[in-house]
Design an enzyme around this catalytic site. Structure first.
Site, PDB file in Angstrom:
ATOM      1  N   ASP A   1       9.405   2.792  -0.523  1.00 22.91           N
ATOM      2  CA  ASP A   1       8.455   3.558   0.418  1.00 22.91           C
ATOM      3  C   ASP A   1       8.539   2.997   1.679  1.00 22.91           C
ATOM      4  OD1 ASP A   1       6.179   4.403   1.833  1.00 22.91           O
ATOM      5  OD2 ASP A   1       4.710   3.748   0.411  1.00 22.91           O
TER       6      ASP A   1
ATOM      7  N   LYS B   1       4.572   9.264   8.814  1.00 23.74           N
ATOM      8  CA  LYS B   1       4.359   8.598  10.022  1.00 23.74           C
ATOM      9  C   LYS B   1       5.299   9.170  11.248  1.00 23.74           C
ATOM     10  CE  LYS B   1       1.302   5.231   8.422  1.00 23.74           C
ATOM     11  NZ  LYS B   1       1.212   4.444   7.026  1.00 23.74           N
TER      12      LYS B   1
ATOM     13  N   TYR C   1       0.731  -1.055   0.047  1.00 18.49           N
ATOM     14  CA  TYR C   1       0.073  -0.018   0.049  1.00 18.49           C
ATOM     15  C   TYR C   1       0.919   1.278  -0.193  1.00 18.49           C
ATOM     16  CZ  TYR C   1      -3.288   3.580   1.616  1.00 18.49           C
ATOM     17  OH  TYR C   1      -4.197   4.735   1.957  1.00 18.49           O
TER      18      TYR C   1
HETATM   19  C1  LIG Z   1       0.770   4.966   5.734  1.00 17.94           C
HETATM   20  C2  LIG Z   1       1.249   4.733   4.490  1.00 17.94           C
HETATM   21  C3  LIG Z   1       1.443   5.494   3.160  1.00 17.94           C
HETATM   22  C4  LIG Z   1       0.319   6.539   3.266  1.00 17.94           C
HETATM   23  O1  LIG Z   1       0.295   7.685   4.394  1.00 17.94           O
HETATM   24  P1  LIG Z   1      -0.608   8.558   4.542  1.00 17.94           P
HETATM   25  O2  LIG Z   1       0.190   9.604   5.372  1.00 17.94           O
HETATM   26  O3  LIG Z   1      -1.690   7.664   5.341  1.00 17.94           O
HETATM   27  O4  LIG Z   1      -1.022   9.204   3.315  1.00 17.94           O
HETATM   28  C5  LIG Z   1       1.947   5.245   2.310  1.00 17.94           C
HETATM   29  N1  LIG Z   1       2.939   4.126   2.265  1.00 17.94           N
HETATM   30  C6  LIG Z   1       2.966   3.246   3.219  1.00 17.94           C
HETATM   31  C7  LIG Z   1       4.048   2.076   3.184  1.00 17.94           C
HETATM   32  C8  LIG Z   1       2.268   3.519   4.261  1.00 17.94           C
HETATM   33  O5  LIG Z   1       2.456   2.623   5.379  1.00 17.94           O
END
Ligand SMILES: *Cc1c(COP(=O)(O)O)cnc(C)c1O
Length: 431
Positions: free
Chosen positions: A239, A267, A144
């Site tokens: 990511d 995060k 994701y």
């Molecule tokens: C949480 C997450 C996102 C999206 O971040 P948001 O701040 O919720 O838009 C993208 N990539 C990964 C791996 C994530 O865990």
């Protein structure tokens, strides 16, 4: 039935907010029941609207590595607040944040701040396309990367077919630019490059998957992805929105010694406020406006409160006053959870897999080792839902889905982790 403030709030929310929530997974759809509302959080503990205390393994979906409402982060936000909440001009915190990020993550030579992980991945992909002048991207099933159009794509029927929209509102023509492959499968990756010569702008992946439960790569997989992207002139985007600063100070790329071209963050770098960032090689980053032709912007990007919170969170990872590395403590706590769950499952005769690295883990009720999306789906989601509710009833909050990672904070160290392990073991014994 006793009167519940959470139930009252949820009934009101359902009238005004789609599904009653501002992010879908909070709605408890995959475990059943109604979500609880939280009015406060401290350390490892959530305090619900109905004054229940819960040991929290969601940690606001990753950011709270130091526990909730950490006094040092709170003080940093309060100090920044004295001077104003947004200036619309560069502020000193942005430079300090960039210095910290580039020091922790050496592959990042330059970094641009934004407001969420979704913005970070969306912008990194635009940058990769602008830099390479190619349109197609490769992502992996189960990874994701936020909710931008190019990334809300599910796999086609065969490994080489192009993706289909995974959400209404994503044009099929956009989906055709995204190739979705199984994670941990170098043969499929080589084949996709061979079938699309000179067309792949980038490969984006969660180097350790955290959004389909927690899944680690096979030995050599990430190195193979690095090699094939280099060979074909495509950029490699890690990511690390979830894994950055959590798996190690420098993320998975530090632990695995792989150098991606671009990295997405979020995060933990917000210290609990909304932040994202993407960065990497200078020659690529300099294609961004105002220096280059790739446009990207943000009214609140580099916001002083968010920067102050994030800077405090990152500094605590270097030294939280305990005299030991938070990462070795977090790994001890992670192993304690894994061992307790596996022992309870074994005693009960239940097949279980508990992938864990440091403070990330997940619990799959399956005999099949989990190494990609397809094997994650072998986990018994109905059994997980019963386990989830048994834990919640006894005071432990796990992510409300069989396909989400669990997070541990340094604040779990001590009685909280012992009690949580006892509760999870009892919940399994009584399944
Ligand atoms: C949480 C997450 C996102 C999206 O971040 P948001 O701040 O919720 O838009 C993208 N990539 C990964 C791996 C994530 O865990």
């Amino acid at each position: 039935m006793t009167h519940s403030l959470s139930d009252d709030l949820f009934a009101r929310a359902l009238q005004l907010i789609p599904g009653g929530v501002n992010s879908p997974v909070r709605a408890f759809r995959s475990v059943g029941g109604a979500p609880f509302f939280v009015k406060a959080a401290r350390g490892a503990t959530l305090i619900t609207a109905d004054d229940r205390e819960l040991i929290d393994f969601v940690c606001t979906w990753g950011p709270a590595i130091h526990g909730h409402n950490h006094p040092v982060i709170k003080a940093a936000i309060a100090a920044a607040l004295e001077n104003g909440t947004s200036f619309g001009t560069p502020n000193p915190y942005e430079v300090e944040m960039a210095e910290l990020i580039t020091r922790f993550v050496p592959s990042i030579q330059k970094v641009r701040m934004c407001n969420s992980g979704t913005e970070a991945t969306m912008s990194a992909i635009r940058l990769a396309r602008g830099f390479t002048r190619r349109d197609k991207i490769i992502k992996f099933a189960g990874c994701y990367h936020g909710h931008s159009d190019s990334l809300l794509i599910k796999a086609g029927s065969g490994a080489l077919t192009h993706g289909h929209p995974d959400s209404a509102g994503v044009p099929a023509s956009f989906a055709r630019e995204t190739i979705v492959l199984p994670y941990n499968d170098t043969v499929a990756l080589d084949a996709a490059f061979a079938a699309n010569p000179g067309q792949i702008a980038c490969v984006i992946l969660e180097p350790y998957c955290g959004n389909v439960g927690f899944i680690m790569p096979d030995a050599g997989y990430l190195a193979a992805v690095r090699a094939v992207t280099t060979q074909h002139g495509a950029l490699l985007i890690f990511d690390e929105v979830m894994t950055g600063f959590r798996i190690a100070k420098g993320g998975v790329q530090e632990r695995e010694s792989i150098v991606p071209d671009l990295t997405c963050l979020g995060k933990i770098i917000g210290g609990g406020l909304p932040v994202g960032a993407f960065g990497g090689r200078s020659d690529i980053m300099d294609c961004l406006a105002p220096l280059g032709p790739v446009y990207q912007a943000g009214t609140l990007s580099g916001n002083p409160l968010a920067m102050a919170a994030g800077i405090a969170a990152l500094r605590l990872l270097e030294d939280d006053g305990s005299g030991t590395s938070p990462y070795s403590r977090l790994d001890r706590l992670g192993r304690q959870v894994r061992d307790a769950v596996l022992a309870a499952a074994h005693a009960k005769g239940l097949p279980a897999q508990v992938p864990q690295c440091g403070s990330m883990f997940s619990i799959f009720f399956t005999a099949t080792p989990v190494r990609d999306y397809a094997t994650a789906l072998t986990g018994d989601a109905k059994l997980f839902a019963r386990f989830f509710h048994a834990c919640l009833a006894r005071g432990v909050y796990l992510a409300p889905s069989a396909y989400e990672a669990g997070f541990i904070s340094t604040a779990h160290d001590g009685p909280a982790i012992d009690r949580a392990c006892e509760i999870m073991s009892r919940a399994i014994a009584e399944l």
